[in-house]
Design a protein around this motif. Sequence first.
Motif, PDB file in Angstrom:
ATOM      1  N   THR A 179     -11.563   8.859   0.975  1.00 58.86           N
ATOM      2  CA  THR A 179     -10.720   7.780   1.502  1.00 58.86           C
ATOM      3  C   THR A 179      -9.857   8.164   2.700  1.00 58.86           C
ATOM      4  OG1 THR A 179      -8.973   8.334  -0.086  1.00 58.86           O
ATOM      5  CG2 THR A 179     -10.602   6.677  -0.757  1.00 58.86           C
ATOM      6  N   LYS A 180      -9.763   9.461   3.008  1.00 65.26           N
ATOM      7  CA  LYS A 180      -8.850   9.838   4.090  1.00 65.26           C
ATOM      8  C   LYS A 180      -9.193  11.214   4.655  1.00 65.26           C
ATOM      9  CE  LYS A 180      -5.576  12.015   0.914  1.00 65.26           C
ATOM     10  NZ  LYS A 180      -4.227  12.010   0.354  1.00 65.26           N
ATOM     11  N   ARG A 181      -8.608  11.479   5.802  1.00 64.21           N
ATOM     12  CA  ARG A 181      -8.651  12.807   6.430  1.00 64.21           C
ATOM     13  C   ARG A 181      -7.232  13.355   6.423  1.00 64.21           C
ATOM     14  NH1 ARG A 181     -12.233  13.884  11.627  1.00 64.21           N
ATOM     15  NH2 ARG A 181     -13.715  13.914   9.889  1.00 64.21           N
ATOM     16  N   GLN A 182      -7.065  14.605   5.984  1.00 60.97           N
ATOM     17  CA  GLN A 182      -5.726  15.170   5.840  1.00 60.97           C
ATOM     18  C   GLN A 182      -5.596  16.489   6.596  1.00 60.97           C
ATOM     19  OE1 GLN A 182      -3.016  13.705   3.780  1.00 60.97           O
ATOM     20  NE2 GLN A 182      -2.090  15.016   5.328  1.00 60.97           N
ATOM     21  N   LEU A 183      -4.520  16.600   7.373  1.00 64.62           N
ATOM     22  CA  LEU A 183      -4.184  17.840   8.082  1.00 64.62           C
ATOM     23  C   LEU A 183      -2.983  18.476   7.394  1.00 64.62           C
ATOM     24  CD1 LEU A 183      -4.507  19.749  10.561  1.00 64.62           C
ATOM     25  CD2 LEU A 183      -2.942  18.226  11.792  1.00 64.62           C
ATOM     26  N   MET A 184      -3.084  19.753   7.104  1.00 70.23           N
ATOM     27  CA  MET A 184      -2.020  20.485   6.414  1.00 70.23           C
ATOM     28  C   MET A 184      -1.589  21.710   7.220  1.00 70.23           C
ATOM     29  SD  MET A 184      -1.303  19.074   3.432  1.00 70.23           S
ATOM     30  CE  MET A 184      -1.989  18.073   2.108  1.00 70.23           C
ATOM     31  N   ILE A 185      -0.293  21.919   7.271  1.00 65.72           N
ATOM     32  CA  ILE A 185       0.275  23.164   7.785  1.00 65.72           C
ATOM     33  C   ILE A 185       0.794  23.930   6.577  1.00 65.72           C
ATOM     34  CG2 ILE A 185       2.172  24.179   9.120  1.00 65.72           C
ATOM     35  CD1 ILE A 185       1.998  21.828  11.003  1.00 65.72           C
ATOM     36  N   CYS A 186       0.541  25.226   6.535  1.00 67.20           N
ATOM     37  CA  CYS A 186       0.987  26.027   5.394  1.00 67.20           C
ATOM     38  C   CYS A 186       1.829  27.208   5.859  1.00 67.20           C
ATOM     39  CB  CYS A 186      -0.211  26.529   4.596  1.00 67.20           C
ATOM     40  SG  CYS A 186       0.244  27.461   3.105  1.00 67.20           S
ATOM     41  N   GLU A 187       2.993  27.361   5.259  1.00 68.45           N
ATOM     42  CA  GLU A 187       3.841  28.525   5.479  1.00 68.45           C
ATOM     43  C   GLU A 187       3.916  29.330   4.187  1.00 68.45           C
ATOM     44  OE1 GLU A 187       5.639  30.189   7.824  1.00 68.45           O
ATOM     45  OE2 GLU A 187       4.522  28.986   9.277  1.00 68.45           O
ATOM     46  N   VAL A 188       3.658  30.624   4.287  1.00 70.35           N
ATOM     47  CA  VAL A 188       3.706  31.526   3.133  1.00 70.35           C
ATOM     48  C   VAL A 188       4.905  32.443   3.312  1.00 70.35           C
ATOM     49  CG1 VAL A 188       2.474  33.283   1.830  1.00 70.35           C
ATOM     50  CG2 VAL A 188       1.197  31.421   2.932  1.00 70.35           C
ATOM     51  N   SER A 189       5.837  32.395   2.373  1.00 71.58           N
ATOM     52  CA  SER A 189       7.110  33.117   2.542  1.00 71.58           C
ATOM     53  C   SER A 189       7.317  34.125   1.422  1.00 71.58           C
ATOM     54  CB  SER A 189       8.278  32.123   2.565  1.00 71.58           C
ATOM     55  OG  SER A 189       8.112  31.191   3.618  1.00 71.58           O
ATOM     56  N   ASN A 190       7.506  35.382   1.814  1.00 74.12           N
ATOM     57  CA  ASN A 190       7.872  36.411   0.847  1.00 74.12           C
ATOM     58  C   ASN A 190       9.132  37.119   1.344  1.00 74.12           C
ATOM     59  OD1 ASN A 190       6.132  37.409   2.938  1.00 74.12           O
ATOM     60  ND2 ASN A 190       5.963  39.343   1.838  1.00 74.12           N
ATOM     61  N   GLY A 191       9.712  37.938   0.495  1.00 71.39           N
ATOM     62  CA  GLY A 191      10.972  38.589   0.842  1.00 71.39           C
ATOM     63  C   GLY A 191      12.154  37.810   0.291  1.00 71.39           C
ATOM     64  N   LYS A 192      13.317  37.983   0.917  1.00 71.09           N
ATOM     65  CA  LYS A 192      14.541  37.376   0.396  1.00 71.09           C
ATOM     66  C   LYS A 192      15.342  36.608   1.452  1.00 71.09           C
ATOM     67  CE  LYS A 192      15.055  41.066  -3.044  1.00 71.09           C
ATOM     68  NZ  LYS A 192      15.942  42.154  -3.567  1.00 71.09           N
ATOM     69  N   ASP A 193      14.794  36.471   2.648  1.00 72.83           N
ATOM     70  CA  ASP A 193      15.551  35.867   3.750  1.00 72.83           C
ATOM     71  C   ASP A 193      15.419  34.342   3.735  1.00 72.83           C
ATOM     72  OD1 ASP A 193      16.802  35.196   6.098  1.00 72.83           O
ATOM     73  OD2 ASP A 193      15.879  36.788   7.279  1.00 72.83           O
ATOM     74  N   THR A 194      16.316  33.695   3.002  1.00 74.11           N
ATOM     75  CA  THR A 194      16.284  32.239   2.875  1.00 74.11           C
ATOM     76  C   THR A 194      16.459  31.556   4.224  1.00 74.11           C
ATOM     77  OG1 THR A 194      17.275  32.465   0.681  1.00 74.11           O
ATOM     78  CG2 THR A 194      17.310  30.276   1.678  1.00 74.11           C
ATOM     79  N   LYS A 195      17.393  32.045   5.021  1.00 73.65           N
ATOM     80  CA  LYS A 195      17.674  31.439   6.320  1.00 73.65           C
ATOM     81  C   LYS A 195      16.446  31.451   7.211  1.00 73.65           C
ATOM     82  CE  LYS A 195      20.723  31.762  10.362  1.00 73.65           C
ATOM     83  NZ  LYS A 195      21.838  32.511  10.995  1.00 73.65           N
ATOM     84  N   ARG A 196      15.727  32.565   7.234  1.00 76.39           N
ATOM     85  CA  ARG A 196      14.535  32.677   8.075  1.00 76.39           C
ATOM     86  C   ARG A 196      13.487  31.642   7.664  1.00 76.39           C
ATOM     87  NH1 ARG A 196       9.708  34.895   7.384  1.00 76.39           N
ATOM     88  NH2 ARG A 196      10.359  35.839   5.422  1.00 76.39           N
ATOM     89  N   VAL A 197      13.300  31.454   6.363  1.00 80.51           N
ATOM     90  CA  VAL A 197      12.321  30.482   5.870  1.00 80.51           C
ATOM     91  C   VAL A 197      12.683  29.073   6.329  1.00 80.51           C
ATOM     92  CG1 VAL A 197      11.274  29.433   3.827  1.00 80.51           C
ATOM     93  CG2 VAL A 197      11.761  31.892   3.854  1.00 80.51           C
ATOM     94  N   VAL A 198      13.946  28.718   6.152  1.00 80.69           N
ATOM     95  CA  VAL A 198      14.394  27.362   6.514  1.00 80.69           C
ATOM     96  C   VAL A 198      14.289  27.134   8.016  1.00 80.69           C
ATOM     97  CG1 VAL A 198      16.363  25.775   6.512  1.00 80.69           C
ATOM     98  CG2 VAL A 198      15.893  27.178   4.491  1.00 80.69           C
TER      99      VAL A 198
END
Length: 291
Positions: A179-198
Motif C-alpha cells: 500500500t505504500k513506499r516508506q523511507l527511513m533514516i536510522c540513527e544508532v547510538s551507543n555510549g553515554k552522551d545524551t546531548k550528542r544524540v539529541v
Amino acid sequence: MIQITATQENILRQLARYKFLTISQIASLGTAHKDYVQKSLLKLRQEPLELVGVSQYGGVYKKGEGRAENMYYLTLKGAKFLVEHTQGLDIEQVHYPKSIGVEFRNDYQHRIYTVNVQISFEKWIEQNGFKSLFFHSYFHKNGSMKGNDSQPLKSITKINITERYFIEPDAIFMYDTPTKRQLMICEVSNGKDTKRVVEQLKTIADAIGKGVVTDHYKQEYNYTKNPRVLCVIETENLLKLVLKKMNQDPYFAPEWNQKAFFFKVVTEIKEKDFGFNWQNMKGVLCDLKEL
C-alpha cells in the motif's frame, strides 16, 4: 582456476552485501553453524584464495559479552572474484573496504549494531513479503580515495543541507509494502552522551524540515513524503535520558515530531521482530506497518 564451496560463495555474497560481518552474524543469516563458518572463513583467508580479510579487535571488551569478535570483509581480490563469477553483479554493488587503515577500533560496537539493524530489517521485509529498494549504511562509500579527484570518497548516507552543512545518518533505507513506499533514516547510538544524540536528531529534523532528504530521493524513487526516523539506543537508561531531554526541548514541541521519531533498544533489534514495539517521544508503542 579457483574453486569454492556453496557455503563459501554464500559467505562472499553476504560480505558483499553487508561489507563487515562477524562469525555470529554470518551464522545468524542461516549460512551454516558457527564452527563451519569459522572453518570456511579460514580457507577463504588463506592462500591460494585470499578472498577475505579480517580485522581483529582483541583489545575491545564489552561488559557481559567478553572479547569482541573479529570482523570479516572482502578483499579486492574477493570482490573481483565475486563479480567475475556472479551473473549480473556489478563491482559497484559489492561492498568492500578500500583501505583497512581507516577503520577505527572505537567504532567497532557501533558498526556491529548498525549491521544488526540491517540484518533484522531484511528478515522483517522477507517475512512480510515487502520489497527492499535499498539499505545504505554510513560505512558504505562512494567516490574515489584520491584527494584531487572531482568525486572524493564519501559516505553514501551523506546528504548536504547547505554547502558546508550536512547530515550523515548511520543508515537510510527504503521499502515498498502493498500500500505504500516508506523511507527511513536510522540513527544508532551507543555510549553515554545524551546531548550528542539529541543534537544529531535535531540536525536530521532540520534536514527533513528543509526538504533536502525527500529531494535527494524524489527523482530516482518517485518519493515525495517526509521520512521517518528510527533511533536505536544502546541501553534503556540512555533511551530514557534521550526521551526526557527531547520532551523538554522546545525544538521538538511541534506535533510533527511525535509522528517522525521512533525509538528502540539495541537488544530488541536483534532478539525481536524488527517492525514491532517502536515507541514515539511520548512512549506510545506502535508497529512500523501502521505508520
